[in-house]
Design an enzyme around this catalytic site. Structure first.
Site, PDB file in Angstrom:
ATOM      1  CD1 TRP A   5      -4.233  -5.616   8.046  1.00 51.60           C
ATOM      2  CD2 TRP A   5      -3.509  -5.501   6.052  1.00 51.60           C
ATOM      3  NE1 TRP A   5      -4.402  -6.637   7.832  1.00 51.60           N
ATOM      4  CE2 TRP A   5      -3.285  -6.684   6.585  1.00 51.60           C
ATOM      5  CE3 TRP A   5      -2.468  -5.591   5.443  1.00 51.60           C
ATOM      6  CZ2 TRP A   5      -3.049  -8.050   6.430  1.00 51.60           C
ATOM      7  CZ3 TRP A   5      -2.395  -7.115   4.106  1.00 51.60           C
ATOM      8  CH2 TRP A   5      -2.636  -8.189   5.121  1.00 51.60           C
ATOM      9  CG  ASP A  37      -5.914 -12.116   1.892  1.00 52.37           C
ATOM     10  OD1 ASP A  37      -5.315 -12.310   0.989  1.00 52.37           O
ATOM     11  OD2 ASP A  37      -6.409 -11.233   2.140  1.00 52.37           O
ATOM     12  CD  GLU A  38     -10.360  -8.709   2.130  1.00 55.15           C
ATOM     13  OE1 GLU A  38     -11.070  -8.351   3.011  1.00 55.15           O
ATOM     14  OE2 GLU A  38      -9.139  -8.651   2.003  1.00 55.15           O
ATOM     15  CD  GLU A  47      -5.471  -0.860   2.857  1.00 53.96           C
ATOM     16  OE1 GLU A  47      -4.876  -0.818   4.535  1.00 53.96           O
ATOM     17  OE2 GLU A  47      -6.334  -1.713   2.726  1.00 53.96           O
ATOM     18  CE1 TYR A  57      -5.778  -9.016  10.844  1.00 54.91           C
ATOM     19  CE2 TYR A  57      -6.788  -7.256   9.357  1.00 54.91           C
ATOM     20  CZ  TYR A  57      -6.374  -8.696   9.928  1.00 54.91           C
ATOM     21  OH  TYR A  57      -6.074  -9.219   8.709  1.00 54.91           O
ATOM     22  NE  ARG A 116      -3.007  -3.214  -0.048  1.00 53.39           N
ATOM     23  CZ  ARG A 116      -3.894  -3.399   1.248  1.00 53.39           C
ATOM     24  NH1 ARG A 116      -3.230  -4.114   2.112  1.00 53.39           N
ATOM     25  NH2 ARG A 116      -4.850  -4.303   0.721  1.00 53.39           N
ATOM     26  CG  HIS A 164      -5.719  -8.797  -1.928  1.00 54.01           C
ATOM     27  ND1 HIS A 164      -5.552  -7.174  -0.837  1.00 54.01           N
ATOM     28  CD2 HIS A 164      -6.546  -9.326  -1.193  1.00 54.01           C
ATOM     29  CE1 HIS A 164      -6.850  -7.296  -0.259  1.00 54.01           C
ATOM     30  NE2 HIS A 164      -7.338  -8.466  -0.079  1.00 54.01           N
ATOM     31  CD1 TRP A 186      -7.241 -13.656   7.440  1.00 53.60           C
ATOM     32  CD2 TRP A 186      -8.310 -11.448   7.274  1.00 53.60           C
ATOM     33  NE1 TRP A 186      -8.458 -13.123   6.755  1.00 53.60           N
ATOM     34  CE2 TRP A 186      -9.231 -12.673   6.397  1.00 53.60           C
ATOM     35  CE3 TRP A 186      -9.605 -10.260   7.978  1.00 53.60           C
ATOM     36  CZ2 TRP A 186      -9.803 -11.838   5.211  1.00 53.60           C
ATOM     37  CZ3 TRP A 186      -9.781  -9.781   6.977  1.00 53.60           C
ATOM     38  CH2 TRP A 186     -10.555 -10.095   5.570  1.00 53.60           C
ATOM     39  CG  ASP A 228      -2.766  -6.185  -1.800  1.00 52.13           C
ATOM     40  OD1 ASP A 228      -3.496  -6.394  -2.542  1.00 52.13           O
ATOM     41  OD2 ASP A 228      -3.314  -6.526  -0.378  1.00 52.13           O
TER      42      ASP A 228
HETATM   43  C1  ACM Z   1      -6.682  -9.493   5.427  1.00 49.80           C
HETATM   44  O1  ACM Z   1      -6.641  -9.074   5.953  1.00 49.80           O
HETATM   45  N1  ACM Z   1      -7.626  -9.520   4.540  1.00 49.80           N
HETATM   46  C2  ACM Z   1      -5.556 -10.703   5.465  1.00 49.80           C
END
Ligand code: ACM
Ligand code: ZN
Length: 707
Positions: free
Chosen positions: A487, A345-346, A489, A437, A184, A290, A412, A213
């Protein structure tokens, strides 16, 4: 005149004496093991103090079980460290360091404790006596950690007097990690080294580098140069600006290009720095989701073959596997780590439903849907990584569609996923979002820099215990440890990143190292205040724990009001993810805190339409509902709130229409009551709130207050 001066001097002297004896009586003037983070396994203060000379000396006495290069590296580390001790011969040394695999003295000291054998390399004993300091360890890592304790007690050798003491120490968990999201916002090699210095100080031993990412590819791959010529750069620096302009990439040569990547030499430099500090760097290469930046660089790897269409690579395309295996080979040639993190993930998986290549793959492999298609990809990648003698770590979504046989799960979304994986015999690393987090705010949002939202203060992080109810000793054998994730961002500046890490990384360090029975938040907070002073003295930017504001005041005490305990009828249900206390939420007297995730805020993805029954007709002067806005999480104030009243539950009279004038583009977290004030009578109160027109918006409400 002289007389006055003398009296004044005598007065000062007396004052000094009084001060000095006060210090002695409090017995805190000379720091001992009680200042150390994480709390050592066993520490006793002994009588007396040791006064170290300036430029104190040390010697390392290592037997043949210890690699000579490692001893050399440790000696260089100590000389270059803020301690500045000088290496000398055995006899004269103020600090004697003995390292041997079969170190008898340490073995004896560890006897009363049960230490898992793979933790012995990090164990140490440290004795401060009136004549000098003795450190015993079985490997350089243990000696390194004893040295960190000395740094904390001596404030990097700015304090020369030490309390005599004896410490015997070993970690609870093998894995104590810190994640750095360099996608990020790219961070320099120097930034990472600075964080490794701090990690070593608090015995954190894994740096998880989130290298890829959507926001940028951060590692040189020789076979795929577009990843770093194009996929590592964007025209806008700030996250919101980049998103507002469509999240596009640009050529490296573009004058405004923002980003960066690590060359292979950069990585080798980092790895060497890490090794001396007992840190393993674990690289993460995200797949299959991602992956916008890699698809923009190599569009044929997305299902449609077009850039800016997908976040997931196409598992139906054999070229995807060629790409991933080539990238992973280059990564494994560079990083010696036991684990390679492959993300997982995601993934949205949307395009996979209609992509002909994905369809053919599912048919040929007999896969029952897109979850199994992801699982197919992860299995294949795991086999490849295992064939090179390494293991994979994946985010907990890799459990969906069937978990790859040797995979380690990074839990997570909660701790349940990790516990389930442990129960099925898989190793896990616990990073439950609600505790670990640290991109969430650590204090009241009005005084914090712009963030993704939430509220995870130091006390919340510290309260995490991996051995929660339902976790057995057998499960614990599969819990490798814990990790804090930052994270980034919204964390544009390096200084902001440090602010987010410290002190919360220290809490994770203590969870990972110390025994649960040793945990005491008030004592930890005192030590953390002291540790933050030291970090600041070393030039780190930290959170100002001393002036912590704390939780939202309104949430601290239950609110008495006319509707408290009243029945609430819902025309539309709350969202199952955010029920709070269910149908009693809006009249239980409990106002929400700084985060909608605290189980006091009820969440809705639809309009709200609720009716409160006060039980009997009564005079009413105020009806108010406070909503929360947190744009980083798609939480917005309602467009409009309407309040109406009724005596019989049939005929309603509208008494207030409140339109939302608050700018939704304001990225800050905000709280606002939508209220009626006047003179009326009611038994039934109906409150309607229209969800914001932006698609996917949430409404969060904590209470309907009536006076
Ligand atoms: C995550 O927070 N997407 C691992
Ligand atoms: Zn596809």
């Amino acid at each position: 005149m002289n007389l006055v001066k003398n009296i004044y001097r005598t007065f000062l002297l007396l004052l000094a004496v009084v001060q000095f004896s006060a210090d002695l009586s409090a017995n805190v003037a000379v720091p001992g093991p009680e200042v150390i983070i994480p709390v050592p396994m066993d520490a006793v203060r002994l009588d007396g103090t040791l006064v170290l000379p300036e430029n104190a000396s040390f010697c390392i006495n290592a037997d043949s079980s210890v690699d000579a290069d490692d001893v050399q590296a440790l000696a260089a580390y100590i000389e270059d460290s803020p301690l500045g001790f000088l290496q000398t011969g055995q006899r004269k040394a103020d600090v004697k360091i003995n390292i041997a695999k079969g170190n008898k003295s340490l073995k004896r000291a560890l006897k009363p404790f049960s230490i898992i054998p793979d933790r012995l390399d990090e164990a140490y004993s440290l004795e401060v006596s009136g004549t000098g300091i003795t450190i015993d360890a079985m490997a350089p890592a243990g000696a390194l950690y004893a040295i960190q304790g000395l740094m904390q007690m001596t404030r990097d050798a700015t304090l020369m007097e030490l309390q005599c003491c004896r410490i015997v120490d070993a970690p609870r968990f093998a894995y104590r990690g810190l994640m750095v999201d360099v996608s990020r916002h790219f961070r320099s090699v120097d930034f990472l080294k600075r964080q490794m210095d701090a990690m070593a100080l608090y015995k954190l031993n894994r740096m998880h580098l989130h290298l890829t990412d959507a926001a940028g590819w951060r590692i040189e791959i020789e076979a795929y140069p577009r990843l770093t010529e194009f996929g590592a750069w964007r025209p806008q620096r700030k996250w919101m600006d980049w998103a507002a302009e469509g999240s596009m990439y640009c050529e490296r040569e573009t004058p405004s290009a923002y980003g960066g990547y690590y060359t292979k030499d950069d990585i080798r430099d980092l790895l060497e720095y890490a090794m001396v500090r007992n840190i393993e760097i674990i690289p993460e290469i995200e797949m299959p989701g991602h992956s916008e930046e890699l698809i923009a660089s190599y569009p044929q790897l997305g299902c449609s073959g077009e850039p800016y269409m997908h976040g997931d690579v196409c598992p139906g395309n054999e070229e995807t596997f060629t790409f991933l295996e080539t990238v992973l080979s280059e990564v494994m040639d560079l990083f010696p780590s036991e684990y390679i993190h492959i993300g997982g993930d995601e993934a949205g998986k949307g395009a996979w439903h209609t992509c002909p290549k994905c369809q053919r793959r599912m048919e040929e492999e007999g896969l029952g849907g897109v979850d199994e298609l992801q699982s197919y990809l992860i299995h294949r990648i795991e086999e490849f990584v295992n064939s090179k003698g390494r293991k994979i770590i994946g985010w907990d979504e890799i459990m969906e569609g069937g978990l790859a046989p040797n995979a380690t799960v990074m839990s997570w979304r909660g701790s349940e996923q990790g516990i389930a994986a442990a129960k099925s015999g898989h190793d896990v690393i616990m990073t439950p979002g609600a505790y670990c987090y640290i991109d969430y705010n650590q204090d009241a949002p009005f005084k914090e820099p712009l963030s993704i939202g939430g509220y995870t203060p130091l006390s919340k992080v510290y309260s995490y215990e991996p051995m929660e109810s339902g976790v057995t000793d057998e499960d614990m054998k599969h819990m490798l440890g814990v990790q804090a994730n930052l994270w980034s961002e919204y964390v544009t500046e390096d200084s902001h990143a440090e602010y987010m890490y410290y002190p919360r990384a220290l809490a994770v360090a203590e969870i990972g190292w110390s025994r649960p029975g040793q945990k005491d938040y008030d004592a930890f907070r005192e030590r953390a205040l002291d540790a933050l002073d030291q970090l600041q003295a070393r030039g780190y930017n930290t959170f100002d724990l001393r002036n912590e504001y704390g939780e939202r005041q309104a949430s601290l005490n239950a609110e008495e009001h006319l509707a408290r305990g009243a029945k609430v009828i819902y025309a539309n249900a709350w969202h199952p993810k955010y029920p709070a206390a269910g149908e009693s939420t809006l009249t239980d007297g409990l106002l929400g805190g700084w985060t909608y995730g605290d189980r006091r805020w009820q969440g809705f993805l639809t309009d709200i339409d609720v009716t409160v029954d006060l039980g009997k007709i009564q005079p009413v002067r105020y009806i108010g509902a406070t909503f929360m806005q947190s744009p980083g999480s798609w939480v917005y104030f309602p467009e409009q709130v309407r309040i109406s009243v009724s005596s019989d539950g049939n005929a309603y009279r509208e008494i207030a229409v409140v339109n939302n004038e608050f700018p939704y583009r304001d990225p800050e977290i905000a709280f606002m009551p939508f209220a009626y004030a006047g003179e009326t009578e009611a038994r039934y109160i109906r409150l309607e709130a229209d969800v914001h027109t932006r698609p996917g918006s949430w409404l969060f409400l904590d209470e309907i207050v009536v006076h």
